[in-house]
Scaffold this active site. Sequence first.
Site, PDB file in Angstrom:
ATOM      1  N   LYS A   1      26.907 -31.615  15.537  1.00 30.98           N
ATOM      2  CA  LYS A   1      27.391 -30.706  14.499  1.00 30.98           C
ATOM      3  C   LYS A   1      28.737 -30.137  14.899  1.00 30.98           C
ATOM      4  O   LYS A   1      28.849 -29.666  16.037  1.00 30.98           O
ATOM      5  CB  LYS A   1      26.362 -29.578  14.344  1.00 30.98           C
TER       6      LYS A   1
ATOM      7  N   LYS B   1      32.508 -17.752  19.063  1.00 30.65           N
ATOM      8  CA  LYS B   1      31.280 -18.239  19.705  1.00 30.65           C
ATOM      9  C   LYS B   1      31.596 -19.187  20.865  1.00 30.65           C
ATOM     10  O   LYS B   1      30.762 -19.992  21.260  1.00 30.65           O
ATOM     11  CB  LYS B   1      30.379 -18.903  18.647  1.00 30.65           C
TER      12      LYS B   1
ATOM     13  N   TYR C   1      24.694 -30.933   2.437  1.00 34.54           N
ATOM     14  CA  TYR C   1      24.536 -30.191   1.190  1.00 34.54           C
ATOM     15  C   TYR C   1      24.625 -31.134  -0.013  1.00 34.54           C
ATOM     16  O   TYR C   1      24.328 -30.743  -1.130  1.00 34.54           O
ATOM     17  CB  TYR C   1      25.601 -29.083   1.104  1.00 34.54           C
TER      18      TYR C   1
ATOM     19  N   LYS D   1      26.602 -28.722  19.652  1.00 42.07           N
ATOM     20  CA  LYS D   1      27.145 -27.900  18.584  1.00 42.07           C
ATOM     21  C   LYS D   1      28.504 -27.395  19.049  1.00 42.07           C
ATOM     22  O   LYS D   1      28.613 -26.701  20.062  1.00 42.07           O
ATOM     23  CB  LYS D   1      26.207 -26.735  18.309  1.00 42.07           C
TER      24      LYS D   1
ATOM     25  N   SER E   1      29.150 -27.006   6.222  1.00 45.00           N
ATOM     26  CA  SER E   1      29.663 -26.371   5.004  1.00 45.00           C
ATOM     27  C   SER E   1      31.133 -26.662   4.752  1.00 45.00           C
ATOM     28  O   SER E   1      31.521 -26.982   3.630  1.00 45.00           O
ATOM     29  CB  SER E   1      29.415 -24.865   5.078  1.00 45.00           C
TER      30      SER E   1
ATOM     31  N   ARG F   1      29.126 -19.153   6.810  1.00 47.21           N
ATOM     32  CA  ARG F   1      29.090 -17.731   7.190  1.00 47.21           C
ATOM     33  C   ARG F   1      29.244 -16.843   5.966  1.00 47.21           C
ATOM     34  O   ARG F   1      28.729 -15.730   5.931  1.00 47.21           O
ATOM     35  CB  ARG F   1      30.150 -17.448   8.248  1.00 47.21           C
TER      36      ARG F   1
HETATM   37  N1  LIG Z   1      23.348 -20.667  14.197  1.00 47.59           N
HETATM   38  C1  LIG Z   1      24.495 -20.651  13.483  1.00 47.59           C
HETATM   39  C2  LIG Z   1      24.637 -21.677  12.433  1.00 47.59           C
HETATM   40  N2  LIG Z   1      23.611 -22.236  11.727  1.00 47.59           N
HETATM   41  C3  LIG Z   1      24.192 -23.134  10.815  1.00 47.59           C
HETATM   42  C4  LIG Z   1      25.569 -23.092  10.984  1.00 47.59           C
HETATM   43  C5  LIG Z   1      26.611 -23.831  10.231  1.00 47.59           C
HETATM   44  C6  LIG Z   1      26.167 -24.657   9.095  1.00 47.59           C
HETATM   45  C7  LIG Z   1      27.266 -25.046   8.187  1.00 47.59           C
HETATM   46  O1  LIG Z   1      28.454 -24.704   8.384  1.00 47.59           O
HETATM   47  O2  LIG Z   1      26.955 -25.720   7.199  1.00 47.59           O
HETATM   48  C8  LIG Z   1      25.847 -22.214  12.024  1.00 47.59           C
HETATM   49  C9  LIG Z   1      27.193 -22.029  12.603  1.00 47.59           C
HETATM   50  C10 LIG Z   1      27.758 -20.688  12.687  1.00 47.59           C
HETATM   51  O3  LIG Z   1      27.677 -19.871  11.770  1.00 47.59           O
HETATM   52  O4  LIG Z   1      28.369 -20.444  13.718  1.00 47.59           O
END
Ligand SMILES: NCc1[nH]cc(CCC(=O)O)c1CC(=O)O
Length: 337
Positions: free
Chosen positions: A259, A228, A324, A205, A285, A215
């Site tokens: 990811k 992060k 999605y 990740k 996303s 978010r």
């Molecule tokens: N545990 C965090 C988490 N779980 C899913 C996503 C991202 C999924 C997406 O962007 O579609 C994230 C990343 C984050 O907010 O740092």
Amino acid sequence: MDKTHLVDEITGHRRMRRNRKADWTRRLVQESRLTVDDLIWPIFIVPGSGIVDPIAAMPGVSRMSVDKAVEAVREAAGLGIPAIATFPDIEMELRDETGSNSLVANNLINQATAAIKKAVPNIGVITDVALDPFTSHGHDGILRDGVIVNDETVEQVVKAAVMQADAGADIIAPSEMMDGRIGAIRRALDAAGHQDVGIMSYATKFSSGFYGPYREAINTSGLLKGDKNSYYISPANGTEAIRDAALDVEEGADMLMVKPGVAYLDICWRIKEAFGLPTFAYQVSGEYTQIKAAAMNGWIDGDRIMMETLLCFKRAGCDGILTYFAVDAAKRLAKSG
Ligand SMILES: NCc1[nH]cc(CCC(=O)O)c1CC(=O)O
């Protein structure tokens, strides 16, 4: 001058276009294929009932209350989508420093799992154990004196994983990138009698700007202080990502995930080559939103690029994609027969 002759001299007998000349030749030589079996659909859950709340930064995606999510998942199952992944957007009052709501047995995410498995038993439910939906600071782990503490977070994540399995989750997908979590979760699941519950590790990740709209979807963007970078992998580091995945494989991961997706296809390829485990990409996303936004402006053909990106994941060695677009893509695949 004879132009045919000129081409012949350069290419000899090798004419790549022979296999591209007709629809039937193109179908015959097609190497990668996308099917509905490749799709995992991530959904957002909110408290309450009868709620379908559109997410501004993700046109076409809504947060759903459990009852509405059940309906949507039933439709997804009807289309043949094998699995969903759930993410909760819980009340702000329930979020705290340690993400304690993650350890409430009937919290929103576990309620959703139980309801979905009861109504649609044949779809796989994948749950995340990261703490970010539950913390008041939006980080994936426990924050102490400005540091995300590893082992204490693992201890909590392990308990949350067992509760998620108790609620009926089929696969636990830890995304918080703490060291040692896969082995710890495996041991705890086994000890609790959940030998058949799998682990899909968010093995690689990356610390990415592509998570922005997510978010907003779970309302952590306003909370998050700092970044992060102390637990996600730098986008610059491919070999480090493979090492990280190797540890997850040793610790007992059943499936691996990369990811974000499209910008990290080299990692997908390397992971699949290195370990041969079922490998998934998360088209996150921001990737979804980029395509949607450009399509809404009439600048690109959104459907075409949706299908193209999903197919490219297959070419890059992925066994499936969290996207999605899952329902839209499944509908298109059903139409094209
Ligand atoms: N545990 C965090 C988490 N779980 C899913 C996503 C991202 C999924 C997406 O962007 O579609 C994230 C990343 C984050 O907010 O740092």
